[in-house]
Design an enzyme around this catalytic site. Structure first.
Site, PDB file in Angstrom:
ATOM      1  N   GLU A 144     -29.831  47.778  73.745  1.00 26.05           N
ATOM      2  CA  GLU A 144     -30.635  48.916  74.216  1.00 26.05           C
ATOM      3  C   GLU A 144     -31.527  49.485  73.118  1.00 26.05           C
ATOM      4  OE1 GLU A 144     -28.167  53.003  73.691  1.00 26.05           O
ATOM      5  OE2 GLU A 144     -27.622  51.805  75.437  1.00 26.05           O
ATOM      6  N   GLU A 148     -31.073  43.862  96.596  1.00 24.95           N
ATOM      7  CA  GLU A 148     -30.783  44.134  98.004  1.00 24.95           C
ATOM      8  C   GLU A 148     -32.037  44.128  98.875  1.00 24.95           C
ATOM      9  OE1 GLU A 148     -27.981  44.344  99.491  1.00 24.95           O
ATOM     10  OE2 GLU A 148     -26.599  44.424  97.790  1.00 24.95           O
TER      11      GLU A 148
END
Length: 293
Positions: free
Chosen positions: A109, A78
């Site tokens: 992960e 953004e």
């Protein structure tokens, strides 16, 4: 860990109505801002440190796996449209790469080596800041990434949702937003994810304000790339200068739809070259140029 604890208040949610469950979730979510507020003494110095690095030309990188990784990518993505930053200035790294944005890849992960490799591939150095994000505070991918970043001289920050985490110990700045157990036990995309999003909002927004990307609360560095944003650009120019719509549109057209340049043309009579030079001299802060005597 608090994020793994089973809360007896939610032991019968499978019997609850939609309205009852929606109310329970809303009540649980309402506790998150207070948890973030309690962590402000940890959040503020971390953002101050990141801002100093970025003012010196450094980058901000988020690193996470699963939901935290996606939140980091979201926040980073953004920045270019909102603040006209180059895509490489704020980056999100997610375990498993781009594919993990759309399809869960839970095993990645645990790959510590991949975390180290991701940081190395970005060429992280002393000017940069790396923010690791993990609800548990012990995700191997994130811990390894933070360790690699710190070894390379980067500023390191760890954002977790438990107390006394390994991530806080590994990073220079540990931020622990303890939101407690989830409505669905262990589903840390819920309160923990909301807390992480709120903290990342602070990191990107406050650092950009510190870098002169706003004038007051106006996003004067916006990339006006669609009709909505072009209208916003016109409104901002008119708000700051008091110009008519026609004059605001003319100034924006002459400046290549760059709001700061249009404002300085209308307020100070500066052409684009002079406006760019004056902004560069003030670190991009429009207010400083407007208030020069």
């Amino acid at each position: 860990m608090e994020t793994e604890r089973v809360d007896p208040r939610y032991a019968t949610i499978d019997r609850a109505s939609v309205a009852e469950l929606a109310t329970l979730m809303n009540e649980a979510d309402a506790s998150v801002p207070a948890a973030v507020r309690a962590a402000l003494p940890q959040i503020v110095p971390a953002i101050e440190a990141v801002s100093r690095r970025m003012r010196g030309g450094g980058r901000l990188l988020y690193v996470g796996a699963g939901t935290p990784g996606r939140l980091g990518v979201l926040d980073a993505s953004e920045c270019p449209p909102t603040f006209s930053t180059p895509p490489e200035l704020v980056r999100g790294l997610i375990a498993g790469g781009d594919a993990a944005m759309f399809t869960a890849q839970e095993g990645v992960e645990d790959d510590a080596e991949a975390g180290r490799a991701a940081v190395a591939a970005e060429g992280v150095g002393p000017a940069d800041s790396v923010v690791g994000i993990t609800a548990s505070g012990r995700t191997p991918y994130v811990l390894a990434a933070i360790g690699e970043a710190r070894a390379r001289g980067a500023l390191t920050v760890g954002v977790s949702c438990n107390a006394g985490t390994a991530l806080s110990a590994a990073a220079e700045h540990g931020i622990e937003v303890v939101v407690g157990p989830e409505v669905v036990a262990g589903s840390t995309r819920l309160k923990a994810g909301t807390a992480q999003k709120l903290v990342l909002n602070m990191f990107s927004t406050i650092t950009m304000v510190q870098l002169g990307k706003t004038y007051g609360n106006l996003m004067v560095d916006v990339s006006a790339t669609n009709a909505k944003l072009r209208e916003r650009a016109i409104r901002m120019v008119r708000t700051v200068t008091g110009a008519s719509r026609e004059r605001a549109e003319e100034a924006l057209a002459a400046s290549g739809m760059r709001v700061k340049l249009a404002i300085l043309h209308l307020e100070r009579g500066l052409d684009a070259e002079d406006a760019i030079a004056r902004l560069a001299a003030t670190g991009g802060r429009l207010r400083d140029v407007l208030e020069e005597r």
